[in-house]
Motif scaffolding. Structure first.
Motif, PDB file in Angstrom:
ATOM      1  N   ASP A 146      -6.953   2.405 -14.657  1.00  0.00           N
ATOM      2  CA  ASP A 146      -5.698   1.525 -14.951  1.00  0.00           C
ATOM      3  C   ASP A 146      -4.488   2.300 -14.949  1.00  0.00           C
ATOM      4  N   LEU A 147      -3.748   2.059 -13.931  1.00  0.00           N
ATOM      5  CA  LEU A 147      -2.547   2.809 -13.529  1.00  0.00           C
ATOM      6  C   LEU A 147      -1.474   2.637 -14.516  1.00  0.00           C
ATOM      7  N   ASP A 148      -1.556   1.528 -15.456  1.00  0.00           N
ATOM      8  CA  ASP A 148      -0.657   0.964 -16.141  1.00  0.00           C
ATOM      9  C   ASP A 148      -0.332   2.371 -17.532  1.00  0.00           C
ATOM     10  N   VAL A 149      -1.685   2.775 -17.744  1.00  0.00           N
ATOM     11  CA  VAL A 149      -1.645   3.481 -19.159  1.00  0.00           C
ATOM     12  C   VAL A 149      -1.315   5.021 -18.654  1.00  0.00           C
ATOM     13  N   GLN A 150      -1.428   5.351 -17.362  1.00  0.00           N
ATOM     14  CA  GLN A 150      -1.245   6.700 -16.800  1.00  0.00           C
ATOM     15  C   GLN A 150       0.238   7.168 -16.772  1.00  0.00           C
ATOM     16  N   PRO A 151       0.448   8.431 -16.926  1.00  0.00           N
ATOM     17  CA  PRO A 151       1.886   8.757 -16.909  1.00  0.00           C
ATOM     18  C   PRO A 151       2.405   8.564 -15.727  1.00  0.00           C
ATOM     19  N   TRP A 152       3.788   8.451 -15.510  1.00  0.00           N
ATOM     20  CA  TRP A 152       4.449   8.305 -14.414  1.00  0.00           C
ATOM     21  C   TRP A 152       5.671   9.255 -14.888  1.00  0.00           C
ATOM     22  N   PRO A 153       6.429   9.979 -13.872  1.00  0.00           N
ATOM     23  CA  PRO A 153       7.605  10.697 -14.320  1.00  0.00           C
ATOM     24  C   PRO A 153       8.794   9.950 -14.249  1.00  0.00           C
ATOM     25  N   THR A 154       9.389   9.189 -15.258  1.00  0.00           N
ATOM     26  CA  THR A 154      10.346   8.632 -15.500  1.00  0.00           C
ATOM     27  C   THR A 154      11.811   9.685 -15.661  1.00  0.00           C
ATOM     28  N   ARG A 155      11.657  10.837 -15.894  1.00  0.00           N
ATOM     29  CA  ARG A 155      12.842  11.890 -15.895  1.00  0.00           C
ATOM     30  C   ARG A 155      12.305  13.077 -14.989  1.00  0.00           C
ATOM     31  N   ARG A 178     -10.208   4.658  -2.562  1.00  0.00           N
ATOM     32  CA  ARG A 178     -10.693   3.475  -3.113  1.00  0.00           C
ATOM     33  C   ARG A 178     -11.037   3.352  -4.607  1.00  0.00           C
ATOM     34  N   PRO A 179     -10.936   2.379  -5.284  1.00  0.00           N
ATOM     35  CA  PRO A 179     -10.567   1.091  -4.879  1.00  0.00           C
ATOM     36  C   PRO A 179      -9.059   0.810  -5.226  1.00  0.00           C
ATOM     37  N   VAL A 180      -8.619  -0.203  -4.719  1.00  0.00           N
ATOM     38  CA  VAL A 180      -7.014  -0.728  -4.937  1.00  0.00           C
ATOM     39  C   VAL A 180      -6.711  -1.039  -6.341  1.00  0.00           C
ATOM     40  N   ARG A 181      -5.674  -0.313  -6.797  1.00  0.00           N
ATOM     41  CA  ARG A 181      -5.190  -0.441  -8.213  1.00  0.00           C
ATOM     42  C   ARG A 181      -3.900  -0.509  -8.253  1.00  0.00           C
ATOM     43  N   GLU A 182      -3.376  -1.302  -9.083  1.00  0.00           N
ATOM     44  CA  GLU A 182      -1.936  -1.611  -9.188  1.00  0.00           C
ATOM     45  C   GLU A 182      -1.318  -1.481 -10.422  1.00  0.00           C
ATOM     46  N   PRO A 236     -11.517  -3.470  -9.286  1.00  0.00           N
ATOM     47  CA  PRO A 236     -10.237  -4.292  -9.675  1.00  0.00           C
ATOM     48  C   PRO A 236     -10.218  -5.399  -8.713  1.00  0.00           C
ATOM     49  N   PRO A 237     -10.057  -6.865  -9.472  1.00  0.00           N
ATOM     50  CA  PRO A 237      -9.698  -7.939  -8.740  1.00  0.00           C
ATOM     51  C   PRO A 237      -8.151  -8.031  -7.964  1.00  0.00           C
ATOM     52  N   VAL A 238      -8.079  -8.150  -6.811  1.00  0.00           N
ATOM     53  CA  VAL A 238      -6.777  -8.342  -6.225  1.00  0.00           C
ATOM     54  C   VAL A 238      -6.683  -9.492  -5.289  1.00  0.00           C
ATOM     55  N   ARG A 239      -5.091 -10.183  -5.377  1.00  0.00           N
ATOM     56  CA  ARG A 239      -5.178 -11.492  -4.671  1.00  0.00           C
ATOM     57  C   ARG A 239      -4.694 -10.961  -3.303  1.00  0.00           C
ATOM     58  N   TRP A 240      -5.380 -11.549  -2.232  1.00  0.00           N
ATOM     59  CA  TRP A 240      -5.075 -11.360  -0.792  1.00  0.00           C
ATOM     60  C   TRP A 240      -3.821 -12.009  -0.465  1.00  0.00           C
ATOM     61  N   THR A 241      -3.072 -11.014   0.063  1.00  0.00           N
ATOM     62  CA  THR A 241      -1.877 -11.501   0.618  1.00  0.00           C
ATOM     63  C   THR A 241      -1.703 -11.305   2.261  1.00  0.00           C
ATOM     64  N   GLY A 242      -2.699 -11.098   2.716  1.00  0.00           N
ATOM     65  CA  GLY A 242      -2.410 -10.467   4.052  1.00  0.00           C
ATOM     66  C   GLY A 242      -2.330 -11.382   5.240  1.00  0.00           C
ATOM     67  N   GLY A 243      -2.212 -12.923   4.946  1.00  0.00           N
ATOM     68  CA  GLY A 243      -1.983 -14.084   5.642  1.00  0.00           C
ATOM     69  C   GLY A 243      -3.274 -14.425   6.540  1.00  0.00           C
ATOM     70  N   GLU A 244      -3.093 -15.419   7.361  1.00  0.00           N
ATOM     71  CA  GLU A 244      -4.217 -15.762   8.343  1.00  0.00           C
ATOM     72  C   GLU A 244      -4.175 -14.872   9.287  1.00  0.00           C
ATOM     73  N   GLY A 245      -5.604 -14.870   9.803  1.00  0.00           N
ATOM     74  CA  GLY A 245      -5.784 -14.022  10.854  1.00  0.00           C
ATOM     75  C   GLY A 245      -6.223 -12.586  10.579  1.00  0.00           C
ATOM     76  N   ASP A 246      -5.590 -11.984   9.320  1.00  0.00           N
ATOM     77  CA  ASP A 246      -6.054 -10.554   9.044  1.00  0.00           C
ATOM     78  C   ASP A 246      -7.470 -10.642   8.535  1.00  0.00           C
ATOM     79  N   ALA A 247      -7.901 -11.689   8.066  1.00  0.00           N
ATOM     80  CA  ALA A 247      -9.421 -11.650   7.615  1.00  0.00           C
ATOM     81  C   ALA A 247     -10.201 -11.485   8.692  1.00  0.00           C
ATOM     82  N   ARG A 248      -9.771 -12.040  10.058  1.00  0.00           N
ATOM     83  CA  ARG A 248     -10.755 -12.291  11.206  1.00  0.00           C
ATOM     84  C   ARG A 248     -11.797 -13.097  10.955  1.00  0.00           C
TER      85      ARG A 248
END
Length: 628
Positions: A242-251, A286-290, A616-628
C-alpha cells in the motif's frame, strides 16, 4: 562537510558544504540509532535519486533515529582528503561515517561498484565485512543490483532485497530492541557483531552474505549456500503493498548546485506488468501499485510549498499506465495552476494517447519528447515483447509534430537475441521515417529546427529476466552494427549516440557475476578505477588487468550462455517472479511470440501471487490492440 582549505582548492565546492534548505539535523544524544545514507556518485547525481530521499524520510520521521546524507567526492576532493587525513563525513553534521550505527549504500548500477570501495576507504571503514570489528558500522546495500549482489557481497554486512521502507524500519526496530552488548559500537566485541548479523538475518528481505558459503557449480560459478542455521535457503524480496501509507518526502532537501533532476517529484505508481523481456525493473518491481489521486494531490501541494519549484515530475516505470492519469493531470493543474507550476511526465508509451497526455501538460513549454521503440523491426520487438508497432510510433510522432514538438528522442537496443543486420538497419529506416514525417507535418521554419536524438545501447542480460541465461553479443558484432548506424544516419538533424562497447562488456560481466568478482573489483579499484560510469574516468586497462590477475575471463563472463538448468548465483534471492515463468518467456522469445499484459489478458502465472496474494486490481487503460 569539507574544511575550508580543501573547499578553496577544488571545483564546485558547493557540492560539499551542507546546510541545505529542508535538511534534518538531530542531536546524537536524542536518538538511539544513527544512519548515514550514501549514493555512491557525485552530489548532483545523488541528490536526484528519489530512493535516497524516501529512505531519508523513512528514518527521520521516527523520533528514535536519525538519517544523514553522504555522496562520493570528485577525485580532486578525494585526493586532498587523503593528503590531509580528512575522513568522509555527512552533510548534516560533518560526522565521520565510521561513527554511525549503519551506513546504507544504494546499488543502482554495476558501474558504481568501485565507487562503493572508494566511499569505504575514504571513511576509514575496512573494505570487507570479514575485516570489520565490533566498533564499525553495519554496511548495508540495497537497490536493483541487490538482486544479484554476489560480486560485491564480501563488502557488505547486510543486503536489503526489494522495497526498502518497511525493511529499514524493521532493522531500526531490531537495533533498538536488542541488548546493548550487541548494538553499542563502542563496547561491542567481534563475537557480538557476528551475533548481531545473525539477528539481522531474521528480518524479512535481509540477506547476510557472511552466513553463506559458496561452492562451485558445473558451469564454474560460485553458488551461495547457508552455512548458519539462521540463514534462509532463499531470501524473499520485500514488497510494499500500500503506497498510500508509505512515506514520501514532501519537504525534500534542496541542493545548492543544480542536480541532474532539479525539480519536485511525486511517485504515482510502482511496478510494471508489460513484460519487456530485457527489462529487469519490470520483473523485480511487480506487482503494479498506485497512489490515490487525493494522496498525490496533497503531496504535490506540500512539496511545492516546501521548495518553491516551478515544475513537478510524475515518477513511474510507465506513467500513462496509471489508471487515472487524465484525472491526475487535471487534479494537479487545478491545485497548482495559480502557482504556475508545470507538470512533467518522463516515461511515455509509444502511442498517440501518451503524446496527447504530454501535450496537455506541456502546452506552455515544449521540452523534448522521449519515446522508446527499443528495436527497429517488428520481429525484434516481438522477441523482446515490446508492445509497439511501427504504425504506433509513426502516429505518435505525427501527433507530436502536429502538437508543436520539434525535438524527439528515440531509444533503441542492439545486441538482442536472434538479431540480424537488417534488424539494426531497421532502426535507421524508422529514423528516416520520422524525419519524413517532420518534413510533412512541420512548417518550413519548424522543420528547420527539427532535431531527432537517437540513443542506442547494447543489451546487458540481467538476472531475474528471461534473458538471464543469454550471453551478451560479441564485441566485434556490436562494433560492426554500431558502424552500420553511423553510416546510415548522416542527416544533420539526427544526433546519434551509441553505447561504449568496452563499458557495456564490463557491465554485462558484473551483472551476472559471482563472488569471484569481489577480488577483481577490489584490484581494479586499487589500480585507480573509480567513477566508471563517467566516460572521462573509465579505465578499461585497469579492469582488464584485474580480471587477468585473478584468473577470470572478462569477455567469457559477459558472453557466456548458460544452460537452462544451470545453478545461478542469484537464485539465493526470491524476487517473486518464478524461474519457470522466466524460462517460458525465453521460449516465447525464441519463437517470436509476444505475451500480453496481465492487466488485459488475465494472470500470466509469473508467480507474484505466491508472494503478495492477489495482485492489486488495476483498471486497464492501454486501449484496443495493446492486449493483442
Amino acid at each position: 562537510m569539507l574544511p575550508d582549505d580543501i573547499l578553496n582548492r577544488i571545483e564546485t565546492p558547493a557540492r560539499y558544504i551542507g546546510g541545505e534548505l529542508n535538511q534534518v539535523v538531530k542531536p546524537p544524544s536524542e536518538v538511539a540509532v544513527r544512519v548515514a545514507l550514501c549514493y555512491p556518485d557525485t552530489y548532483e547525481v545523488g541528490m536526484s535519486h528519489a530512493g535516497l530521499r524516501v529512505l531519508y524520510e523513512t528514518v527521520n520521521r521516527r523520533d528514535d533515529a536519525a538519517a544523514e546524507r553522504v555522496f562520493l567526492p570528485w577525485p580532486d576532493a578525494a585526493e586532498l582528503m587523503r593528503e590531509q587525513s580528512v575522513p568522509l563525513a555527512t552533510y548534516e553534521s560533518a560526522t565521520p561515517l565510521g561513527q554511525f550505527d549503519m551506513l546504507g549504500i544504494t546499488l543502482q548500477h554495476e558501474l558504481t561498484y568501485t565507487n562503493v570501495l572508494e566511499v569505504l576507504d575514504l571513511a576509514g571503514i575496512p573494505l570487507r565485512s570479514a575485516d570489520r570489528s565490533g566498533a564499525d558500522p553495519l554496511v548495508v546495500g540495497g537497490g536493483p543490483c541487490a538482486f544479484n549482489a554476489e560480486p560485491v557481497a564480501d563488502f557488505f554486512d547486510l543486503i536489503v532485497i526489494g522495497d526498502g521502507e518497511e525493511a529499514l524500519d524493521d532493522l531500526l526496530d531490531l537495533l533498538i530492541e536488542l541488548p546493548d552488548e550487541l548494538t553499542d559500537r563502542e563496547g561491542r566485541s567481534d563475537e557480538a557483531r557476528e551475533q548481531l548479523l545473525r539477528e539481522c538475518a531474521r528480518v524479512g528481505g535481509v540477506y547476510v552474505p557472511s552466513l553463506y558459503d559458496t561452492r562451485e557449480s558445473a558451469e564454474g560459478l560460485l553458488i551461495p549456500e547457508p552455512s548458519d542455521p539462521g540463514a534462509p535457503e532463499r531470501v524473499t524480496r520485500r514488497v510494499v503493498e500500500d503506497l498510500d501509507v508509505q512515506p514520501w518526502p514532501t519537504r525534500p532537501v534542496m541542493p545548492w548546485t543544480e542536480a541532474v533532476h532539479d525539480r519536485a517529484e511525486v511517485e504515482i505508481a510502482r511496478g510494471c506488468t508489460r513484460g519487456c523481456r530485457f527489462c529487469q525493473a519490470g520483473m523485480i518491481y511487480r506487482p503494479v501499485r498506485e497512489r490515490s489521486l487525493e494522496t498525490l494531490g496533497e503531496q504535490a501541494e506540500q512539496i511545492i510549498d516546501a521548495t518553491g519549484y516551478d515544475e513537478i515530475s510524475l515518477l513511474s516505470l510507465n506513467c500513462p499506465d496509471y489508471t487515472q492519469i487524465s484525472e491526475l493531470i487535471d487534479e494537479l493543474h487545478e491545485r497548482l495552476a495559480d502557482r504556475r507550476v508545470s507538470v512533467g511526465m518522463p516515461s511515455l508509451r509509444v502511442d498517440t494517447f501518451s503524446v496527447g497526455l504530454a501535450d496537455r501538460i506541456q502546452r506552455v513549454r515544449k521540452s523534448g519528447l522521449t519515446l522508446a521503440p527499443e528495436a527497429g523491426s517488428q520481429r525484434m520487438r516481438d522477441i523482446i515483447n515490446k508492445d509497439v508497432r511501427e504504425a504506433d510510433l509513426l502516429e505518435a510522432v505525427r501527433a507530436a509534430f502536429r502538437a508543436g514538438w520539434q525535438r524527439v528522442k528515440l531509444y533503441f537496443l542492439i545486441g538482442l537475441p536472434r538479431e540480424r543486420d537488417e534488424d539494426v538497419l531497421a532502426i535507421a529506416d524508422l529514423v528516416d521515417a520520422v524525419l519524413a514525417l517532420g518534413r510533412e507535418e512541420l512548417s518550413k521554419s519548424g522543420y528547420g529546427r527539427l532535431k531527432v536524438n537517437v540513443g542506442v545501447n547494447a543489451l546487458i542480460p540481467k538476472p531475474h529476466t528471461p534473458f538471464q541465461w543469454t550471453g551478451m553479443t560479441d564485441p566485434a558484432t556490436l562494433r560492426r552494427r554500431r558502424e552500420l548506424l553511423f553510416e546510415r544516419l548522416t542527416n544533420r538533424r539526427v544526433y546519434l549516440s551509441v553505447t561504449e562497447i568496452e563499458r557495456a562488456l564490463l557491465e554485462a560481466a558484473l551483472a551476472r557475476g559471482d563472488r569471484a568478482l569481489s577480488a577483481v573489483i577490489e584490484a581494479a579499484w586499487r589500480d585507480g578505477a573509480v567513477f566508471d560510469g563517467w566516460t572521462e574516468h573509465f579505465k578499461p586497462d585497469a579492469w582488464r588487468d584485474a580480471f587477468v590477475e585473478h584468473g577470470v575471463a572478462l569477455e567469457e563472463r559477459a558472453r557466456v550462455t548458460l544452460p537452462r538448468d544451470a545453478e545461478l548465483p542469484w537464485d539465493v534471492i526470491d524476487a517473486g517472479v518464478t524461474r519457470e515463468f522466466l524460462e517460458a518467456e525465453l521460449e516465447r522469445a525464441i519463437s517470436g511470440e509476444p505475451t500480453p499484459d496481465c492487466r488485459a489478458a488475465g494472470c500470466r502465472g509469473c508467480g507474484m501471487t505466491a508472494l503478495v496474494g492477489d495482485c492489486p486490481p488495476v483498471r486497464w487503460t492501454g486501449g484496443e490492440g495493446d492486449a493483442r
